[in-house]
Write a protein that holds these residues in place. Structure first.
Motif, PDB file in Angstrom:
ATOM      1  N   ARG A  84     -32.337  99.555 154.743  1.00 53.48           N
ATOM      2  CA  ARG A  84     -32.128  99.937 153.352  1.00 53.48           C
ATOM      3  C   ARG A  84     -30.737  99.513 152.866  1.00 53.48           C
ATOM      4  O   ARG A  84     -30.588  98.952 151.786  1.00 53.48           O
ATOM      5  CB  ARG A  84     -32.304 101.450 153.194  1.00 53.48           C
ATOM      6  CG  ARG A  84     -32.305 101.917 151.749  1.00 53.48           C
ATOM      7  CD  ARG A  84     -32.307 103.440 151.653  1.00 53.48           C
ATOM      8  NE  ARG A  84     -31.056 104.031 152.085  1.00 53.48           N
ATOM      9  CZ  ARG A  84     -29.934 104.053 151.373  1.00 53.48           C
ATOM     10  NH1 ARG A  84     -29.895 103.505 150.190  1.00 53.48           N
ATOM     11  NH2 ARG A  84     -28.844 104.624 151.841  1.00 53.48           N
ATOM     12  N   ALA A  87     -30.637  95.757 152.409  1.00 53.09           N
ATOM     13  CA  ALA A  87     -31.322  95.355 151.172  1.00 53.09           C
ATOM     14  C   ALA A  87     -30.461  95.686 149.953  1.00 53.09           C
ATOM     15  O   ALA A  87     -30.386  94.902 149.005  1.00 53.09           O
ATOM     16  CB  ALA A  87     -32.681  96.052 151.070  1.00 53.09           C
ATOM     17  N   LEU A  88     -29.791  96.823 149.987  1.00 48.40           N
ATOM     18  CA  LEU A  88     -28.915  97.218 148.881  1.00 48.40           C
ATOM     19  C   LEU A  88     -27.736  96.253 148.751  1.00 48.40           C
ATOM     20  O   LEU A  88     -27.395  95.813 147.654  1.00 48.40           O
ATOM     21  CB  LEU A  88     -28.409  98.641 149.103  1.00 48.40           C
ATOM     22  CG  LEU A  88     -27.537  99.233 148.008  1.00 48.40           C
ATOM     23  CD1 LEU A  88     -28.301  99.322 146.692  1.00 48.40           C
ATOM     24  CD2 LEU A  88     -27.046 100.612 148.424  1.00 48.40           C
ATOM     25  N   LYS A  89     -27.141  95.888 149.889  1.00 47.01           N
ATOM     26  CA  LYS A  89     -26.021  94.951 149.880  1.00 47.01           C
ATOM     27  C   LYS A  89     -26.470  93.590 149.335  1.00 47.01           C
ATOM     28  O   LYS A  89     -25.778  92.975 148.514  1.00 47.01           O
ATOM     29  CB  LYS A  89     -25.458  94.793 151.293  1.00 47.01           C
ATOM     30  CG  LYS A  89     -24.264  93.882 151.372  1.00 47.01           C
ATOM     31  CD  LYS A  89     -23.743  93.761 152.782  1.00 47.01           C
ATOM     32  CE  LYS A  89     -22.585  92.798 152.850  1.00 47.01           C
ATOM     33  NZ  LYS A  89     -22.121  92.566 154.209  1.00 47.01           N
ATOM     34  N   GLU A  90     -27.629  93.133 149.781  1.00 49.72           N
ATOM     35  CA  GLU A  90     -28.161  91.849 149.318  1.00 49.72           C
ATOM     36  C   GLU A  90     -28.412  91.889 147.806  1.00 49.72           C
ATOM     37  O   GLU A  90     -28.084  90.935 147.091  1.00 49.72           O
ATOM     38  CB  GLU A  90     -29.477  91.551 150.045  1.00 49.72           C
ATOM     39  CG  GLU A  90     -30.070  90.202 149.729  1.00 49.72           C
ATOM     40  CD  GLU A  90     -31.342  89.949 150.505  1.00 49.72           C
ATOM     41  OE1 GLU A  90     -32.289  89.423 149.893  1.00 49.72           O
ATOM     42  OE2 GLU A  90     -31.390  90.284 151.709  1.00 49.72           O
ATOM     43  N   ARG A  91     -28.933  92.991 147.324  1.00 53.46           N
ATOM     44  CA  ARG A  91     -29.182  93.143 145.887  1.00 53.46           C
ATOM     45  C   ARG A  91     -27.870  93.087 145.107  1.00 53.46           C
ATOM     46  O   ARG A  91     -27.767  92.418 144.084  1.00 53.46           O
ATOM     47  CB  ARG A  91     -29.891  94.466 145.626  1.00 53.46           C
ATOM     48  CG  ARG A  91     -30.180  94.732 144.178  1.00 53.46           C
ATOM     49  CD  ARG A  91     -30.935  96.057 144.015  1.00 53.46           C
ATOM     50  NE  ARG A  91     -31.191  96.337 142.634  1.00 53.46           N
ATOM     51  CZ  ARG A  91     -30.442  97.107 141.866  1.00 53.46           C
ATOM     52  NH1 ARG A  91     -29.373  97.689 142.368  1.00 53.46           N
ATOM     53  NH2 ARG A  91     -30.734  97.321 140.608  1.00 53.46           N
ATOM     54  N   GLU A  92     -26.858  93.796 145.596  1.00 56.13           N
ATOM     55  CA  GLU A  92     -25.563  93.798 144.921  1.00 56.13           C
ATOM     56  C   GLU A  92     -24.938  92.409 144.915  1.00 56.13           C
ATOM     57  O   GLU A  92     -24.339  91.994 143.924  1.00 56.13           O
ATOM     58  CB  GLU A  92     -24.631  94.809 145.585  1.00 56.13           C
ATOM     59  CG  GLU A  92     -25.018  96.246 145.303  1.00 56.13           C
ATOM     60  CD  GLU A  92     -24.213  97.250 146.110  1.00 56.13           C
ATOM     61  OE1 GLU A  92     -23.425  96.849 146.992  1.00 56.13           O
ATOM     62  OE2 GLU A  92     -24.382  98.455 145.849  1.00 56.13           O
ATOM     63  N   ARG A  94     -26.600  89.543 144.958  1.00 52.21           N
ATOM     64  CA  ARG A  94     -27.338  88.741 143.970  1.00 52.21           C
ATOM     65  C   ARG A  94     -26.885  89.073 142.554  1.00 52.21           C
ATOM     66  O   ARG A  94     -26.708  88.180 141.724  1.00 52.21           O
ATOM     67  CB  ARG A  94     -28.850  88.985 144.101  1.00 52.21           C
ATOM     68  CG  ARG A  94     -29.493  88.291 145.276  1.00 52.21           C
ATOM     69  CD  ARG A  94     -31.016  88.272 145.168  1.00 52.21           C
ATOM     70  NE  ARG A  94     -31.606  89.550 144.833  1.00 52.21           N
ATOM     71  CZ  ARG A  94     -32.106  90.426 145.710  1.00 52.21           C
ATOM     72  NH1 ARG A  94     -32.077  90.155 146.988  1.00 52.21           N
ATOM     73  NH2 ARG A  94     -32.638  91.557 145.305  1.00 52.21           N
ATOM     74  N   MET A  95     -26.689  90.355 142.292  1.00 51.57           N
ATOM     75  CA  MET A  95     -26.218  90.763 140.960  1.00 51.57           C
ATOM     76  C   MET A  95     -24.842  90.175 140.674  1.00 51.57           C
ATOM     77  O   MET A  95     -24.579  89.702 139.563  1.00 51.57           O
ATOM     78  CB  MET A  95     -26.172  92.288 140.851  1.00 51.57           C
ATOM     79  CG  MET A  95     -27.534  92.914 140.663  1.00 51.57           C
ATOM     80  SD  MET A  95     -27.491  94.717 140.558  1.00 51.57           S
ATOM     81  CE  MET A  95     -26.376  94.989 139.223  1.00 51.57           C
TER      82      MET A  95
END
Length: 137
Positions: A84, A87-92, A94-95
């Protein structure tokens, strides 16, 4: 088989009861796909209640089995938390890349507008000078 007893059971309103139970637990819960299974469980609950089946007996779990189960549960929870967080780090990330790309595109538009604007100003000045020179002559 032919010797299996069949009982008819009234299942009206079990879907509505299942939906009400689900919404009571989580008002935002998506019900598609689970509602029929929940309604089937309610039918069984009613059947068992009426026939005296299913009285709760607390099982005795040996300490070593309990410890092993807890160990596996905690391991699974830990792995899920790592997944989790990844995935959160990857999302941040990308943002942040999107924000950087937007900022870079904005800078390019601003510099294009400045160069276009300065070209127009130069052209206007040149036109004014020519107009002045033409009237002075």
């Amino acid at each position: 088989g032919p010797n299996v007893p069949v009982e008819l059971w009234d299942e009206r309103y079990t879907s509505k009861e299942a939906a009400a139970r689900a919404h009571a637990q989580d008002p935002n819960r998506f019900l598609y796909g689970s509602l029929d299974a929940d309604a089937a469980c309610i039918i069984l609950e009613h059947y068992y209640h009426d026939h005296g089946i299913g009285r709760i007996e607390v099982p005795v779990v040996p300490d070593d089995v309990r410890a092993e189960c807890l160990k596996r549960f905690e391991s699974k929870q830990s792995k899920e938390e790592v997944r989790r967080l990844g995935a959160l780090k990857e999302r941040e990330e990308r943002m942040q890349r999107r924000k950087n790309a937007i900022a870079q595109a904005q800078k390019m538009r601003d510099s294009e507008q400045k160069s276009t604007s300065s070209k127009k100003k130069k052209k206007k000045r040149k036109s004014k000078k020519q107009h002045k020179a033409h009237h002075q002559a």
